[in-house]
Scaffold this motif. Structure first.
Motif, PDB file in Angstrom:
ATOM      1  N   CYS A  77       0.849  -1.182   0.000  1.00 15.96           N
ATOM      2  CA  CYS A  77       0.000   0.000   0.000  1.00 15.96           C
ATOM      3  C   CYS A  77       0.893   1.243   0.000  1.00 15.96           C
ATOM      4  CB  CYS A  77      -0.905  -0.005   1.233  1.00 15.96           C
ATOM      5  SG  CYS A  77      -1.974   1.434   1.358  1.00 15.96           S
ATOM      6  N   THR A  78       0.909   1.958  -1.107  1.00 14.43           N
ATOM      7  CA  THR A  78       1.742   3.155  -1.233  1.00 14.43           C
ATOM      8  C   THR A  78       0.956   4.365  -1.714  1.00 14.43           C
ATOM      9  OG1 THR A  78       2.362   2.495  -3.495  1.00 14.43           O
ATOM     10  CG2 THR A  78       3.835   1.794  -1.714  1.00 14.43           C
ATOM     11  N   HIS A  79      -0.311   4.180  -2.081  1.00 16.60           N
ATOM     12  CA  HIS A  79      -1.115   5.308  -2.582  1.00 16.60           C
ATOM     13  C   HIS A  79      -1.428   6.272  -1.435  1.00 16.60           C
ATOM     14  CE1 HIS A  79      -1.808   3.375  -6.473  1.00 16.60           C
ATOM     15  NE2 HIS A  79      -1.955   2.249  -5.807  1.00 16.60           N
ATOM     16  N   GLU A  80      -1.052   7.511  -1.585  1.00 21.55           N
ATOM     17  CA  GLU A  80      -1.209   8.487  -0.512  1.00 21.55           C
ATOM     18  C   GLU A  80      -2.668   8.686  -0.123  1.00 21.55           C
ATOM     19  OE1 GLU A  80       0.795  12.035  -1.708  1.00 21.55           O
ATOM     20  OE2 GLU A  80       2.736  11.327  -0.961  1.00 21.55           O
ATOM     21  N   SER A  81      -3.567   8.655  -1.111  1.00 21.83           N
ATOM     22  CA  SER A  81      -4.972   8.865  -0.807  1.00 21.83           C
ATOM     23  C   SER A  81      -5.555   7.720   0.008  1.00 21.83           C
ATOM     24  CB  SER A  81      -5.768   9.039  -2.109  1.00 21.83           C
ATOM     25  OG  SER A  81      -5.546   7.950  -2.980  1.00 21.83           O
ATOM     26  N   VAL A  82      -4.970   6.516  -0.124  1.00 21.29           N
ATOM     27  CA  VAL A  82      -5.402   5.379   0.684  1.00 21.29           C
ATOM     28  C   VAL A  82      -4.753   5.436   2.058  1.00 21.29           C
ATOM     29  CG1 VAL A  82      -5.416   2.855   0.862  1.00 21.29           C
ATOM     30  CG2 VAL A  82      -5.793   3.938  -1.348  1.00 21.29           C
ATOM     31  N   ILE A  83      -3.473   5.743   2.087  1.00 21.40           N
ATOM     32  CA  ILE A  83      -2.748   5.833   3.356  1.00 21.40           C
ATOM     33  C   ILE A  83      -3.382   6.881   4.265  1.00 21.40           C
ATOM     34  CG2 ILE A  83      -0.545   6.535   4.384  1.00 21.40           C
ATOM     35  CD1 ILE A  83       0.835   5.280   1.933  1.00 21.40           C
ATOM     36  N   ALA A  84      -3.912   7.954   3.653  1.00 23.08           N
ATOM     37  CA  ALA A  84      -4.533   9.023   4.442  1.00 23.08           C
ATOM     38  C   ALA A  84      -5.743   8.524   5.228  1.00 23.08           C
ATOM     39  CB  ALA A  84      -4.947  10.170   3.519  1.00 23.08           C
ATOM     40  N   LEU A  85      -6.303   7.387   4.837  1.00 25.10           N
ATOM     41  CA  LEU A  85      -7.474   6.834   5.530  1.00 25.10           C
ATOM     42  C   LEU A  85      -7.099   5.943   6.704  1.00 25.10           C
ATOM     43  CD1 LEU A  85      -9.465   5.779   2.326  1.00 25.10           C
ATOM     44  CD2 LEU A  85     -10.017   7.706   3.813  1.00 25.10           C
ATOM     45  N   TYR A  86      -5.826   5.647   6.844  1.00 28.80           N
ATOM     46  CA  TYR A  86      -5.375   4.608   7.781  1.00 28.80           C
ATOM     47  C   TYR A  86      -5.855   4.831   9.213  1.00 28.80           C
ATOM     48  CZ  TYR A  86      -2.143   1.344  10.081  1.00 28.80           C
ATOM     49  OH  TYR A  86      -1.598   0.336  10.831  1.00 28.80           O
ATOM     50  N   HIS A  87      -5.826   6.083   9.678  1.00 25.95           N
ATOM     51  CA  HIS A  87      -6.206   6.383  11.056  1.00 25.95           C
ATOM     52  C   HIS A  87      -7.580   7.035  11.162  1.00 25.95           C
ATOM     53  CE1 HIS A  87      -2.660   5.116  13.217  1.00 25.95           C
ATOM     54  NE2 HIS A  87      -1.878   5.762  12.366  1.00 25.95           N
ATOM     55  N   THR A  88      -8.398   6.884  10.161  1.00 25.74           N
ATOM     56  CA  THR A  88      -9.718   7.500  10.209  1.00 25.74           C
ATOM     57  C   THR A  88     -10.774   6.460  10.576  1.00 25.74           C
ATOM     58  OG1 THR A  88     -10.365   7.065   7.905  1.00 25.74           O
ATOM     59  CG2 THR A  88      -8.960   8.984   8.309  1.00 25.74           C
TER      60      THR A  88
END
Length: 378
Positions: A46-57
Motif C-alpha cells: 500500500c503506497t497510494h497516498e490517498s489510501v494511506i490518508a485513511l489509515y487512522h480514520t
C-alpha cells in the motif's frame, strides 16, 4: 497524526477508486497450461497516498498489528477426503496457494500447516469442525488482532450447507452464529471474512448457452471433461435435507407459544435504554464479508489439475489490488472475473457445462470500508 500520514493529503469522504485493468489473473485460470498451478505473485504494498490518508480514520476498519507484526488470524479447514462421496481431487492446490497467500499477508495461520502437529485439523466431521472454530473463538489473543479469516472447503448443497468427511453437515448460519459479536466478543466490531468453497446445489447454470456457442477449435488441448469435478453433494446425502418431517413439525407453533415469543421480544426491547444508541449496537450479521463460488442451487467447478476457479481468481486479485481497493469491492470484482472465467471453461472443454456467479455478502458496520493496507506501515 501518525508519522505515516501526510498532513497535506486530504482525507477523502470515500475510498478512492483505481483501475483494475491488470490481466495477470487470467494467467492463473488458463487451465490448458501446466506451468501455472502454483500462484506465484508478489503482494503489492500500500503506497497510494490517498489510501494511506485513511489509515487512522473512522472511515475504515482499524488495521493495527500485534507485537509479532501479525494483523489477524486465519483458520483454514480443508475437507478433501470423504467416506460417502468422491474425494475432492485438486483441492490440495487451493490449500497450498491459500497458505502461501496468508503468509505473504503476514497473517497468523491457526493450527499451522504441519500434519504432524496435534492441533492440525483436516478432513473433519461436523463436531470436529465446530470444536476447531470454538477453540479459535475462545483464544484471548484475538483482542489484539484486527481481523479474522475462516476458509471452509468441501462438498456443498442447498441452503448454505457444507458436507463433511462422514456425511455430517454444517450450515453457514451456524458458523456465523459461532463468530457473531455475542459469541466472539474479541472480534466485536472487527471484520470477519468467510471464504466458503463449496457447491450451493446440484444444478448447472447453463444460461442461454447453445452448442454452437462453444468453440470447436481442435487446437485447444490439455483439458478433458474428466478433469473437471463439482463440489456438490448428492441430494439425499445431506442430513439437513433428510429431516423434513421434523423441521416441518417444529415450524408450527401453537397460539400460546407465539404469544409467549412476542412477550419475550417485548421484554428484551424494553431493556434497551436511550443511553445505548443504535450506533453502539453490533448485530449478529454485521462485520461479515462472505464469498461463495456459486449462487443458491448451483454447482461450482473444480479442476483436478489446478483447483477451484474462485480461489484462482481471488488470490491474484488480492495480490494485485488489495493495496488500494476495499474487500467488498474486491469481492464484486472477483464475482465478475469468476463469471467470465467459468464461461470460458466451456470453450476449454469444448462442452456445454455452464458457468458460475459467486455469491457475495458483505455487511460492514458503521458504513466502514475494509481496507487491508498490505505492508503498511513499511
Amino acid at each position: 497524526m501518525d508519522k505515516w500520514v501526510r498532513r497535506d493529503v486530504e482525507v477523502l469522504k470515500t475510498v478512492p477508486t483505481f483501475a483494475t485493468s491488470s490481466e495477470e489473473w487470467k494467467h492463473y485460470v488458463d487451465f490448458k497450461r501446466t506451468d501455472n498451478v502454483d500462484i506465484v505473485m508478489d503482494l503489492e504494498p500500500c503506497t497510494h497516498e490517498s489510501v494511506i490518508a485513511l489509515y487512522h480514520t473512522e472511515q475504515v476498519y482499524s488495521m493495527k498489528s500485534m507485537k509479532n507484526g501479525k494483523r489477524g488470524r486465519v483458520l483454514i479447514l480443508d475437507n478433501t477426503v470423504y467416506s460417502r462421496q468422491n474425494n475432492r481431487a485438486g483441492a490440495q492446490h487451493d490449500y497450498e496457494n491459500l497458505q502461501n497467500f496468508f503468509k505473504k499477508m503476514n497473517m497468523e495461520i491457526a493450527r499451522g500447516d504441519d500434519e504432524d502437529d496435534d492441533t492440525f485439523v483436516k478432513d473433519c466431521n461436523a463436531e470436529e469442525l465446530k470444536q476447531a472454530i470454538k477453540e479459535e473463538v475462545e483464544r484471548e489473543d484475538h483482542e489484539q488482532y484486527s481481523m479474522f479469516w475462516l476458509v471452509l472447503t468441501g462438498h456443498g448443497g442447498e441452503k448454505d450447507t457444507l458436507a463433511l468427511r462422514d456425511g455430517s453437515t454444517i450450515k453457514l448460519s451456524t458458523v456465523m452464529e459461532m463468530l457473531s459479536a455475542r459469541n466472539f466478543p474479541a472480534m466485536k466490531g472487527k471484520p470477519k471474512v468467510i471464504i466458503w468453497q463449496a457447491c450451493a446445489g446440484n444444478d448447472l447454470d447453463l444460461g442461454d448457452f447453445k452448442e454452437s456457442d462453444v468453440s470447436r477449435d481442435v487446437s485447444r488441448e490439455g483439458v478433458s471433461r474428466e478433469e473437471v469435478e463439482f463440489d456438490e453433494s448428492p441430494p439425499h446425502s445431506l442430513e439437513c435435507l433428510s429431516n423434513k418431517s421434523s423441521s416441518s413439525a417444529s415450524s408450527h407453533h401453537s397460539g400460546d407459544e407465539a404469544e409467549e415469543s412476542v412477550k419475550e421480544l417485548e421484554t428484551q426491547l424494553s431493556t434497551l435504554t436511550t443511553a445505548s444508541s443504535s450506533s453502539s449496537v453490533v448485530l449478529d450479521d454485521e462485520d461479515f464479508f462472505i464469498l461463495k463460488p456459486s449462487q443458491e442451487g448451483k454447482k461450482a467447478f473444480r479442476f483436478i489439475t489446478h483447483g477451484s476457479p474462485m480461489i484462482r481468481v481471488l488470490l491474484p486479485t488480492f495480490y494485485k489490488h488489495a493495496c488500494h481497493i476495499d474487500v467488498k469491492t474486491l469481492f464484486e470484482l472477483i464475482k465478475t472475473r469468476v463469471r467470465d472465467a467459468s464461461v470460458d471453461v466451456n470453450n476449454v472443454l469444448r462442452k456445454r457445462v455452464g458457468g458460475c456467479i459467486p455469491d457475495v455478502r458483505c455487511n460492514p458496520s458503521k458504513d466502514r470500508k475494509f481496507l487491508l493496507f498490505p505492508k503498511f506501515p513499511p
